[in-house]
Design an enzyme around this catalytic site. Structure first.
Site, PDB file in Angstrom:
ATOM      1  CB  SER A  27      -0.946  -0.030   1.182  1.00 37.07           C
ATOM      2  OG  SER A  27      -1.657  -1.242   1.137  1.00 37.07           O
TER       3      SER A  27
ATOM      4  NE  ARG B 118       4.841  10.439  -3.116  1.00 41.04           N
ATOM      5  CZ  ARG B 118       4.202  10.908  -4.176  1.00 41.04           C
ATOM      6  NH1 ARG B 118       4.878  11.247  -5.241  1.00 41.04           N
ATOM      7  NH2 ARG B 118       2.902  11.040  -4.177  1.00 41.04           N
TER       8      ARG B 118
ATOM      9  CG  ASP C 213      -4.287   0.169   1.117  1.00 42.10           C
ATOM     10  OD1 ASP C 213      -4.161   0.884   0.119  1.00 42.10           O
ATOM     11  OD2 ASP C 213      -4.113   0.590   2.284  1.00 42.10           O
TER      12      ASP C 213
HETATM   13  C1  GLC Z   1      -0.827   6.022   1.503  1.00 44.45           C
HETATM   14  C2  GLC Z   1      -0.248   5.221   0.331  1.00 44.45           C
HETATM   15  C3  GLC Z   1      -1.354   4.596  -0.484  1.00 44.45           C
HETATM   16  C4  GLC Z   1      -2.288   3.804   0.411  1.00 44.45           C
HETATM   17  C5  GLC Z   1      -2.813   4.676   1.543  1.00 44.45           C
HETATM   18  C6  GLC Z   1      -3.719   3.920   2.504  1.00 44.45           C
HETATM   19  O1  GLC Z   1      -1.498   7.114   1.004  1.00 44.45           O
HETATM   20  O2  GLC Z   1       0.549   6.058  -0.475  1.00 44.45           O
HETATM   21  O3  GLC Z   1      -0.816   3.779  -1.501  1.00 44.45           O
HETATM   22  O4  GLC Z   1      -3.350   3.309  -0.334  1.00 44.45           O
HETATM   23  O5  GLC Z   1      -1.722   5.211   2.268  1.00 44.45           O
HETATM   24  O6  GLC Z   1      -3.067   2.858   3.096  1.00 44.45           O
END
Ligand code: GLC
Length: 496
Positions: free
Chosen positions: A177, A192, A230
């Site tokens: 995620s 990143r 996620d």
């Molecule tokens: C952050 C991550 C993203 C993820 C979110 C929730 O924003 O960059 O990819 O979906 O957290 O976990």
């Protein structure tokens, strides 16, 4: 009256007058301090203001950015990442699949048995572990080795009860995620880090290659069949249980949304047009930013001191990692400028991220007459004792201002996505829009959740509001990843 007696009386009167004067001074001082404290709270509240008109501007700004992000790579702060998921689960998925869910300080390993249309998710088992803080800023190998080790232990443990058929590799759906530029359903490079991770040598690497190498090093025989965010996992998990799910939102440590887009509305997609005509998009909305966002000096200071200054501004306003920290900053200013917690500024209050959002939530939900929970938390976390009830009420008020701003902004984000997909107007066919929700903030911070839902319904208006439903899918992302591993299994042909 004798001379001595007169003298005593004079001294006595003078002492009384002096003491009274001191008392008046102290009173003035403390009422002056209280007035300053009130002014500071009021100023914070005003700067956090999110009237409906502003939320609508924010939603419009979000839809403009969505278009720009879909038009070209790098066209917007919103990455609008193509997930390569053009077929969400149908319910036909069958077999045993694994999922690895890494998105914050905890990660989970799952084994899911899918029983097809008749039996659905037959069985699931999971193990959970936390990521040691040192690994969040160490090396890529150290992080992936640690995860692979836990997965190896999980697999070794189940070998006692379940035997993998000979000649068939185990298959895994990897929920990772963080922002990833996907090249296919099971490959993608890390753009990143977010949410407090900063492992420099992993940026630009293919996440699937890295985890596969680590699995080999730890002797686990497993193929990554799907790499998903996620939000995409939650969208897939949600769709599996309800065909009306078309948007997924995570409100946890971080925040993000995914939704189903018409493939033809994605100019930057140069691949073949999917049969379904659709593609799930990971918005990475945490990085949204607009001049309409109500930013305060506390947010700017927190951002400037963060690991990713200038990035994830929306996330820093709405998600669980940051709400408690904003509150701490306001309390610190109150302590420094108005001696809110006594003449000394409590040392603990100076420590970044010491006040976590779950503790803030506990204080916000304190219903006891004397705000006992607030008192307990101030004592145990910040070592602040003997606060008056009046001051504890101010703490609750600050929790409310900070959480409501976050929840209302998240609602504006959802409204923006509904607008972009035309789901902000009622359909004649009675179609429903189900928004699959997950994340600890949504699950546990009741005031936040109530405020979010109420605001979305307000923005939509009565008629459309009734066609939109929020559905919490606990751990939808893990199951979703297993489902996507199933639909991208190497052995799919054999089943046909
Ligand atoms: C952050 C991550 C993203 C993820 C979110 C929730 O924003 O960059 O990819 O979906 O957290 O976990």
């Amino acid at each position: 009256m004798g001379k001595v007696a007169v003298g005593v009386a004079v001294i006595g009167t003078a002492a009384v007058v002096a003491a009274a004067a001191l008392l008046v001074r102290q009173r003035m001082k403390s009422s002056g301090r209280w007035a300053c404290a009130r002014a500071l709270v009021k100023e914070f509240e005003e700067k956090c203001g999110t009237p409906d008109a502003r939320l609508k501007q924010i939603a419009d700004a979000l839809t403009v950015e969505m278009h720009a992000g879909l038009a070209s790579e790098g066209g917007s702060k919103l990455k609008m990442l193509i997930s390569y998921v053009d077929n969400l689960p149908t319910g036909d998925e069958e077999g045993i699949f694994y999922a690895l869910d890494l998105g914050g300080t905890n990660f989970r390993v799952l084994r899911v048995e899918l029983g097809g249309r008749e039996r659905g998710v037959v069985h699931q088992e999971f193990a959970e572990a936390s990521i040691p803080p040192a690994l969040m800023s160490g090396s890529s190998d150290a992080l992936f080795d640690y995860i692979a080790e836990k997965l190896a232990a999980f697999v070794a443990d189940e070998e006692r009860i379940y035997e993998q058929p000979a000649g068939k590799e185990r298959e895994l759906g990897f929920t990772f995620s963080f922002p990833v530029m996907q090249n296919s359903i099971n490959s993608g490079t890390l753009i990143r880090w977010t949410k407090g991770f900063s492992i420099d040598d992993a940026v630009g690497q293919d996440v699937v290659v890295e985890i596969t190498k680590a699995l080999k090093r730890k002797g686990v025989d497993m193929r990554v069949a799907a790499l998903v965010n996620d939000t995409i996992g939650t969208l897939a998990g949600g769709r599996h249980s309800n065909p009306d799910v078309s948007v997924a939102v995570i409100l946890g440590t971080g925040s993000n949304a995914a939704y189903v887009e018409r493939a033809q509305a994605i100019p930057k997609w140069h691949g073949p047009l999917p049969k379904s005509g659709e593609m799930a998009i990971n918005m990475e909305w945490g990085n949204f930013r607009s001049s309409h966002l109500p930013l305060t000096e506390y947010d700017s200071a927190m951002d400037a001191e963060s690991l990713n200054p200038g990035e994830q501004i929306f996330e820093k306003l709405i998600s669980g990692m940051y709400l408690g920290e904003v509150l701490r900053r306001v309390l610190l200013r109150l302590a420094e400028e108005t001696c809110f917690f006594g003449d000394e500024v409590p040392a603990k209050l100076k420590s970044p991220f010491i006040l976590r959002t779950p503790e803030m939530s506990a204080m916000h939900h304190d219903t006891s007459a004397d705000l006992k929970v607030v008192d307990d938390k101030l004592r145990s976390i910040l070592e602040i004792s003997h606060t008056s009830l009046k001051k504890r009420r101010v703490v609750v008020e600050l929790c409310d201002i900070t959480a409501s701003r976050g929840a209302r902004l998240a609602a504006a984000g959802i409204f923006g996505v509904l607008k972009k997909t035309g789901k902000d107007v009622v359909k004649d066919n009675g179609e429903k829009t189900i928004i699959a929700m997950d994340g600890g903030l949504f699950e546990h911070y009741t005031e936040y959740r109530k405020c979010l839902e109420k605001t979305v319904f307000e923005l939509l208006g009565d008629t459309t509001g009734s066609s939109v439903v929020f559905q919490h899918y606990n751990d939808g992302s893990g199951i979703g990843a297993a489902l996507l591993a199933a639909s991208h299994s190497l052995y799919l042909e054999e089943k046909l």
